[in-house]
Design an enzyme around this catalytic site. Structure first.
Site, PDB file in Angstrom:
ATOM      1  N   LYS A   1       0.899  -1.214  -0.168  1.00 13.94           N
ATOM      2  CA  LYS A   1      -0.026   0.014   0.069  1.00 13.94           C
ATOM      3  C   LYS A   1       0.809   1.241   0.016  1.00 13.94           C
ATOM      4  CE  LYS A   1      -2.454  -0.742   3.479  1.00 13.94           C
ATOM      5  NZ  LYS A   1      -1.878  -2.195   4.004  1.00 13.94           N
TER       6      LYS A   1
ATOM      7  N   THR B   1       3.922   1.540  -1.110  1.00 15.51           N
ATOM      8  CA  THR B   1       4.580   1.556  -2.591  1.00 15.51           C
ATOM      9  C   THR B   1       3.515   2.150  -3.290  1.00 15.51           C
ATOM     10  OG1 THR B   1       5.646  -0.313  -1.783  1.00 15.51           O
ATOM     11  CG2 THR B   1       5.959   0.249  -4.071  1.00 15.51           C
TER      12      THR B   1
ATOM     13  N   ARG C   1       2.247   7.439   7.426  1.00 15.50           N
ATOM     14  CA  ARG C   1       2.529   7.107   8.797  1.00 15.50           C
ATOM     15  C   ARG C   1       3.836   7.001   8.938  1.00 15.50           C
ATOM     16  NH1 ARG C   1      -0.856   1.942  10.348  1.00 15.50           N
ATOM     17  NH2 ARG C   1      -0.334   1.605   8.263  1.00 15.50           N
TER      18      ARG C   1
ATOM     19  N   LYS D   1       9.054  -7.304   9.577  1.00 10.68           N
ATOM     20  CA  LYS D   1       8.467  -6.720   8.285  1.00 10.68           C
ATOM     21  C   LYS D   1       9.459  -5.743   7.821  1.00 10.68           C
ATOM     22  CE  LYS D   1       4.212  -3.678   7.458  1.00 10.68           C
ATOM     23  NZ  LYS D   1       5.178  -2.324   7.149  1.00 10.68           N
TER      24      LYS D   1
ATOM     25  N   ALA E   1      -2.808  -0.242  12.686  1.00 12.85           N
ATOM     26  CA  ALA E   1      -4.264  -0.590  12.407  1.00 12.85           C
ATOM     27  C   ALA E   1      -5.074  -1.606  13.034  1.00 12.85           C
ATOM     28  CB  ALA E   1      -4.469  -0.658  10.700  1.00 12.85           C
TER      29      ALA E   1
ATOM     30  N   PHE F   1      -3.320  -2.088   6.931  1.00 17.68           N
ATOM     31  CA  PHE F   1      -3.930  -3.245   6.558  1.00 17.68           C
ATOM     32  C   PHE F   1      -5.096  -3.452   5.595  1.00 17.68           C
ATOM     33  CE2 PHE F   1      -2.211  -3.911  10.960  1.00 17.68           C
ATOM     34  CZ  PHE F   1      -1.023  -4.398  10.422  1.00 17.68           C
TER      35      PHE F   1
ATOM     36  N   PHE G   1       3.954  -8.237  -9.439  1.00 22.27           N
ATOM     37  CA  PHE G   1       5.326  -8.874  -9.330  1.00 22.27           C
ATOM     38  C   PHE G   1       5.991  -9.558 -10.169  1.00 22.27           C
ATOM     39  CE2 PHE G   1       3.515  -7.605  -5.361  1.00 22.27           C
ATOM     40  CZ  PHE G   1       4.342  -8.282  -4.204  1.00 22.27           C
TER      41      PHE G   1
ATOM     42  N   TRP H   1       6.857  -0.230  -8.653  1.00 24.81           N
ATOM     43  CA  TRP H   1       8.033  -0.817  -7.959  1.00 24.81           C
ATOM     44  C   TRP H   1       9.235  -0.941  -8.998  1.00 24.81           C
ATOM     45  CZ3 TRP H   1      10.783  -5.243  -8.429  1.00 24.81           C
ATOM     46  CH2 TRP H   1      11.832  -5.891  -7.354  1.00 24.81           C
TER      47      TRP H   1
END
Length: 624
Positions: A102, A104, A126, A137, A356, A387, A475, A504
């Site tokens: 999200k 990205t 954030r 993560k 979240a 999320f 991807f 990306w």
């Protein structure tokens, strides 16, 4: 004449200024290097240059080094008559533990809008917690050729906001235990003399003490005139230690602090109790920072925070402890959003970082409001909600939009073929372990079966009456047939549009189609509405979220949760919105249930309240 000319010049300087943004060139490499290599290969503009390009005045920024600056809230007053830009929310489907991109997508989208379509845009993100950054993560600056730079500045201390929250939170925790100790070991008179000391031969109440006297129904202003009974009422908070809900915090994954015993030293006179540390971003002060609209509002919210009950069952607040001013002064700089930039030199605000799953999961209202003024009427502000849409987006609409009064124009729903395959019955995805072959080879059946989760999240968005654009974060292992299938199903399921994105690997250029779809969707008619009315009883509001959003058959409250609901209702907190604390790995309360679970009863194990932030938060199942 000189005077008039000077005033004209000054008035001119205060007006909204058109952007004069010089975007940074990107030369994407293939194969795509690591995030840190990409970040370090780009030379960012200095932050004062960026600030000038987007129309900020020199006295509206406070630089922290070369690449980041705090922006002062005075700008809101200067541009109060300037119309707002369009407001876009990026949400997602139920993610794998690896996250679906999200942040990205948010960054890819603003790079596309501003560097490739020449439309003013701002990303509002954030600030990441040190917990996930040093955990599995990793950071939250986006990735590949769509990230905020410098990446290490963004992911580490930034401008110290989380440290300020930690300091304020732990000051309050210390004040609670110290107050209990003093009340346990001193007479009423000794306590009163300490609370209202003689200074230079004069004794007087402070403003916060006068407010406490009024709250107690004592209308006196001279400390010498209180009766013994009034002195006792004023000096004793009578906190019941078993009801303390305010915990200490640290922004590190330090599992051995989850349950601790405090008060072991001899000086604490045997006052020992069980306590715990939470992660810093779970502090109610973080939620307040994210929802506040001004310094005065923040101070009032900090004062309203309920930290425990007294022995009669009445709430005890930070205001009762007399620490509101101290908390506000520790937070005076943290309230200003931090300005940074993307890889292509477009502006970003980084401000506040509530999780979240256990909090409301959105960046600050103030950053959004300032950005909406700066982009101008035709510009876009893109923010993200943590999320899946069932958690972050629901809280964005029902909690954040109520606090800000802002109405979003479009929701961008991020999906990945990887997550859809997992929802279609693919093997477990575990962080740190290599992906199984189902995820790296074409499997149209798994993708089709997993699109049920995407369809459900589109339906959840439609409950709020806002158009939705699906962004498929592509991807390199996704096949063209899989990508086409997802976009086709998304459009059939009611999405305004569905677009594959390659930001990306290609930067903003790879998200131009998404930017065009978002621009089109933003001009659609918008019939935004909240999911529930605040006047409904607490249990009814929880039931609406459980049934309409998560797809539960019903809810079941534990006896502890039931008694808390009754207590909060009786204390006058029944009209607050609901912030569900639930796993983010499933629509239900069981993380292993993928796709769209149905027929389940949602267990509410406990219900707590963040009165300063302004919400009630039920704990679902075993969420910690």
């Amino acid at each position: 004449q000189n005077m008039v000319k000077n005033m004209e010049r000054w008035i001119q300087s205060q007006q909204y200024r058109k952007w004069d943004l010089r975007c940074l060139k990107l030369q994407p490499l293939s194969p795509v290097p690591s995030d840190i290599e990409i970040s370090r290969a780009q030379s960012p503009k200095t932050v004062d240059v960026l600030a000038k390009e987007i129309g900020l005045l020199t006295d509206e920024i406070e630089s922290y080094g070369q690449t980041k600056a705090k922006v002062r809230l005075s700008l809101l007053e200067r541009l109060k008559n300037q119309p707002d830009g369009k407001y876009v929310l990026v949400a997602g489907i139920t993610p794998t533990p690896l996250g679906e991109g999200k942040s990205t997508v948010t960054i890819g989208l603003v790079q596309a809008l501003t560097a490739h379509l020449n439309i003013n845009s701002f990303a509002c993100l954030r600030q990441p917690s040190q917990g996930p950054t040093f955990g599995v993560k990793g950071g939250a600056a986006g990735g590949g050729y769509a990230q905020v730079i410098p990446m290490e500045e963004f992911n580490l201390h930034l401008t110290g906001d989380i440290h300020a929250i930690t300091a304020a939170n732990n000051l309050l925790a210390a004040a609670i235990d110290a107050r209990i100790l003093h009340e346990n070991t001193q007479s009423d008179k000794a306590l009163y003399n300490r609370l209202v000391p003689v200074v230079n031969g004069v004794r007087g109440f402070s403003a916060i003490q006068l407010a406490r006297l009024r709250k107690l129904g004592i209308n006196k202003t001279d400390p010498g005139t209180l009766t013994e009974e009034e002195i006792s009422k004023f000096a004793r908070l009578d906190i019941d230690p078993s009801t303390i809900t305010w915990q200490r915090v640290v922004d590190t994954n330090d599992r051995f602090l989850r349950k601790i015993t405090v008060g072991q030293a001899n000086t604490e006179k045997g006052f020992v109790r069980q306590a715990q540390f939470d992660i810093a971003v779970a502090s109610e002060i973080m939620a307040i920072l994210a929802l506040t609209i001004s310094l005065q509002d923040m101070k009032e919210r900090l004062g309203k925070m309920v930290v425990a009950n007294d022995k009669k069952g009445k709430p005890v607040t930070a205001e009762d402890l007399g620490v509101t001013g101290a908390l506000a002064v520790l937070m005076k700089d943290a309230i200003k959003p931090t300005l940074m930039q993307t890889l292509e030199g477009t502006p970003v605000f980084v401000h506040a970082g509530p999780f979240a799953n256990i909090a409301h999961g959105n960046s600050s209202v103030l950053a959004d409001k300032i950005a909406l003024k700066l982009v101008g009427e035709k510009g876009f502000v893109v923010t993200e909600a943590g999320f899946g849409a069932d958690i972050g987006m629901e809280k964005f609409f029902n909690i954040k939009c109520r606090a800000s009064g802002l109405v979003p124009s479009v929701v961008v729903l991020v999906a990945t073929v990887r997550a859809l395959k997992m929802h279609g019955g693919g093997p477990n995805v575990t962080a740190g372990a290599p992906l199984k072959k189902e995820y790296t080879e074409e499997n149209l059946q798994l993708v089709a079966d997993g699109c049920c989760n995407l369809q459900k999240q589109i339906q959840i968005t439609q409950l709020f009456g806002v158009p939705v654009v699906v962004a498929l974060n592509v991807f390199k292992t996704d096949s063209p047939a899989e990508v086409d299938l997802v976009c086709k199903i998304a459009k059939q399921s009611g999405a305004f549009d569905a677009v594959p994105c390659n930001h990306w690997s290609a930067g903003g250029r790879g998200a131009v189609k998404l930017a065009q779809a978002v621009e089109k969707a933003a001009s659609q008619k918008n019939s935004f509405k909240y999911l529930y009315s605040l006047e409904l009883p607490i249990v009814e509001k929880i039931r609406i979220i459980a049934q309409k959003v998560y797809g539960a058959q019903d809810i079941e409250l534990s006896p502890a949760a039931q008694s808390q609901v009754e207590r909060y209702t009786q204390q006058g907190f029944g009209n607050l919105p609901i912030c569900m604390a639930k796993t983010h790995l499933s629509l239900s309360h069981q993380p292993e249930k993928k796709g769209v679970p149905t027929g389940f009863i949602l267990p509410i194990s406990d219900v707590r309240a963040s009165i300063g932030a302004g919400f009630i938060y039920p704990l679902v199942g075993t969420v910690s």
